[in-house]
Scaffold this motif. Structure first.
Motif, PDB file in Angstrom:
ATOM      1  N   SER A  80       0.805  -1.221   0.000  1.00 48.50           N
ATOM      2  CA  SER A  80       0.000   0.000   0.000  1.00 48.50           C
ATOM      3  C   SER A  80       0.837   1.270   0.000  1.00 48.50           C
ATOM      4  O   SER A  80       0.303   2.358  -0.239  1.00 48.50           O
ATOM      5  CB  SER A  80      -0.917   0.007   1.229  1.00 48.50           C
ATOM      6  N   MET A  81       2.141   1.135   0.251  1.00 48.07           N
ATOM      7  CA  MET A  81       2.979   2.324   0.363  1.00 48.07           C
ATOM      8  C   MET A  81       4.400   1.977  -0.081  1.00 48.07           C
ATOM      9  O   MET A  81       4.916   0.914   0.246  1.00 48.07           O
ATOM     10  CB  MET A  81       2.981   2.813   1.810  1.00 48.07           C
ATOM     11  N   VAL A  82       5.007   2.877  -0.841  1.00 51.11           N
ATOM     12  CA  VAL A  82       6.419   2.769  -1.210  1.00 51.11           C
ATOM     13  C   VAL A  82       7.040   4.137  -0.992  1.00 51.11           C
ATOM     14  O   VAL A  82       6.492   5.151  -1.458  1.00 51.11           O
ATOM     15  CB  VAL A  82       6.593   2.332  -2.675  1.00 51.11           C
ATOM     16  N   GLY A  83       8.156   4.185  -0.301  1.00 54.39           N
ATOM     17  CA  GLY A  83       8.735   5.494  -0.037  1.00 54.39           C
ATOM     18  C   GLY A  83      10.213   5.444   0.239  1.00 54.39           C
ATOM     19  O   GLY A  83      10.803   4.390   0.479  1.00 54.39           O
ATOM     20  N   GLY A  84      10.805   6.604   0.189  1.00 58.87           N
ATOM     21  CA  GLY A  84      12.196   6.795   0.549  1.00 58.87           C
ATOM     22  C   GLY A  84      12.291   7.992   1.470  1.00 58.87           C
ATOM     23  O   GLY A  84      11.283   8.553   1.908  1.00 58.87           O
ATOM     24  N   GLY A  97       4.708   7.134  -2.266  1.00 59.81           N
ATOM     25  CA  GLY A  97       3.647   6.706  -3.151  1.00 59.81           C
ATOM     26  C   GLY A  97       2.666   5.847  -2.369  1.00 59.81           C
ATOM     27  O   GLY A  97       3.067   5.018  -1.547  1.00 59.81           O
ATOM     28  N   PHE A  98       1.352   6.050  -2.590  1.00 62.39           N
ATOM     29  CA  PHE A  98       0.306   5.284  -1.918  1.00 62.39           C
ATOM     30  C   PHE A  98      -0.595   4.618  -2.951  1.00 62.39           C
ATOM     31  O   PHE A  98      -0.915   5.211  -3.988  1.00 62.39           O
ATOM     32  CB  PHE A  98      -0.580   6.187  -1.048  1.00 62.39           C
ATOM     33  N   ALA A 157       5.045  -2.790   2.726  1.00 65.74           N
ATOM     34  CA  ALA A 157       5.516  -1.556   2.094  1.00 65.74           C
ATOM     35  C   ALA A 157       6.945  -1.791   1.614  1.00 65.74           C
ATOM     36  O   ALA A 157       7.615  -2.743   2.041  1.00 65.74           O
ATOM     37  CB  ALA A 157       5.461  -0.384   3.064  1.00 65.74           C
ATOM     38  N   VAL A 158       7.388  -0.923   0.746  1.00 64.18           N
ATOM     39  CA  VAL A 158       8.773  -0.971   0.278  1.00 64.18           C
ATOM     40  C   VAL A 158       9.448   0.340   0.664  1.00 64.18           C
ATOM     41  O   VAL A 158       8.912   1.426   0.411  1.00 64.18           O
ATOM     42  CB  VAL A 158       8.848  -1.182  -1.249  1.00 64.18           C
ATOM     43  N   VAL A 159      10.616   0.220   1.280  1.00 59.09           N
ATOM     44  CA  VAL A 159      11.443   1.375   1.615  1.00 59.09           C
ATOM     45  C   VAL A 159      12.689   1.309   0.740  1.00 59.09           C
ATOM     46  O   VAL A 159      13.381   0.298   0.725  1.00 59.09           O
ATOM     47  CB  VAL A 159      11.823   1.378   3.105  1.00 59.09           C
TER      48      VAL A 159
END
Length: 443
Positions: free
Chosen positions: A183-187, A262-263, A297-299
């Motif tokens: 549901s979420m990918v971010g840095g 990103g969501f 999620a991906v970090v």
């Protein structure tokens, strides 16, 4: 071609209230990259609350962008945003239309509200995901080419954890979560602190410790508070990008920033962000929801470059920014208990289809609204004392703050009540936004 047969549509959004023609050109390059490399249709959404002169510059910059297949730019001033919101709120048939409009488009700065507008407009545009950047940030480069976060966002968003495993460099996700959607990918960011308090640290590290520690839960130990102060606002430090690293897991939200996020629609169409005004950090709530639900999620390490604009460090800009910081500290009286409730609920936050139960979160917010304000009175006392120790413009800010104390205490409580109200109205607003669509013609 039906919508089901069309390419995946995404919303790459840039909320701004300042001049940022360079950022517009940069984010347009990211949009072109997404369309070219991933075959998606990109709606580049610029939500512009800047002054008339800056808006005119932005309009010219948008007009001069090269035409790119599958990239459509929507540049909306506040009048256009208000027109859309009135139509959506009216169609939703909810009571208190004027208040809802004010929560969605307040007169003051609101990091949560500007992102909420992007969420509803993404629904109106039929997008499957949203990807947010900020106007006071840029992209790292490798071998002279920009490093775009949308790369990792599109590799994983909307896929299940099990499906996303092939697109990351490290998978440590418990198999129990493999069937849930990413549901979420971010840095994070590199460069200056995300909150403009570095000068306090330079002037007096002890004062910095005492002030920054005010956003910790009061029941935490000295060791826990010390670790929070150490980790606060530093992002990814200064290490430059050299190669991709991405981790699939229930996320460590300390390593994420809202300028680089990103969501998936199944998250942001269920729960909005707190619409608090003049309060930094009001746009981070969904990170806590993802962590505690828990959802995959991906970090990643395609970190944004953070920098400060000059206005927040001088004159009225300094006072306004420090006031936002103080209001952030006061908001924690209400948000820490909500975070604890999220953590306690855990998997119960999701329904059988792995969707967030928004009504549960609204209940958490409503229950905490009557919290004893004594802790916030203490926070204001500490800020007053420590800023006077620093002297100079910090002491002047303490003078400015003193007559505002009761108003700020009231606003902090009103903000959590407004958040609960908006959560309860959110599903009808999203449905109405999708039905209304975006009448404004693309630029």
């Amino acid at each position: 071609m039906s919508r089901d047969d069309a390419p995946r549509r995404i919303c790459l959004t840039l909320p701004t209230n300042r001049a940022c023609t360079t950022t517009i050109a940069d984010i347009a390059e990211e949009a072109a990259y997404a369309a070219r490399e991933f075959g998606v249709e990109v709606r580049l959404l610029i939500l512009d609350s800047s002054d008339p002169s800056s808006f005119a510059e932005h309009t010219k910059a948008v007009r001069e962008l090269p035409a790119v297949p599958d990239v459509t730019v929507h540049h909306l001033d506040e009048a256009a945003q208000r027109e859309f919101l009135r139509a959506a709120i009216g169609r939703a048939g909810l009571p208190g239309r004027a208040r809802l409009l004010d929560l969605m488009l307040p007169d003051a700065v609101s990091y949560g509200a500007c992102t909420n507008r992007a969420f509803l407009l993404a629904a109106a545009l039929g997008c499957d995901s949203i990807h947010r950047r900020d106007s006071d940030s840029g992209y790292q480069t490798l071998d002279g080419e920009p490093v775009f976060p949308v790369h990792h966002e599109l590799l994983s968003l909307g896929r299940t954890g099990a499906e996303a495993a092939a697109g990351v460099t490290e998978n440590v996700l418990d198999q129990a979560h493999g069937g849930k959607p990413v549901s979420m990918v971010g840095g994070s960011f590199v460069g200056e602190l995300s909150v403009d308090v570095s000068e306090i640290k330079e002037l007096d590290p002890a004062v910095y410790h005492d002030v920054v520690s005010l956003w910790a839960p009061p029941e935490w130990s000295a060791e826990e508070i010390g670790e929070l102060v150490k980790e606060s606002f530093v992002g990814a430090g200064t290490e430059p990008f050299t190669t991709d690293r991405s981790v699939l897991d229930v996320p460590d939200i300390w390593r994420l920033d809202m300028c680089n996020i990103g969501f998936d629609r199944e998250l942001y169409e269920r729960v909005p962000l707190p619409p608090a005004t003049d309060t930094i950090g009001s746009d981070y709530f969904l990170l806590h929801v993802v962590r505690h639900a828990p959802l995959p999620a991906v970090v990643h390490n395609r970190h944004i470059v953070n920098y400060y604009t000059a206005e927040r460090r001088t004159g009225a800009g300094f006072i306004a920014y420090q006031l936002r910081f103080v209001k952030f500290l006061l908001s924690m009286l209400y948000f820490h208990p909500v975070y604890f409730d999220l953590e306690a609920a855990g998997p119960a936050l999701l329904d059988e289809r792995h969707r967030v139960r928004a009504d549960e979160i609204a209940g958490f917010a409503r229950r905490v609204a009557g919290a004893d304000r004594a802790e916030n009175v203490r926070r204001l006392d500490v800020v007053d004392q420590r800023y006077r120790q620093l002297g100079g413009r910090y002491a002047e800010f303490a003078d400015h703050l003193r007559p505002l104390r009761e108003r700020l205490l009231d606003e902090a409580q009103a903000d959590i009540e407004s958040f609960a109200l908006l959560i309860e109205a959110w599903a009808p607003l999203v449905a109405a936004s999708r039905a209304v669509g975006l009448a404004q013609q693309p630029c």
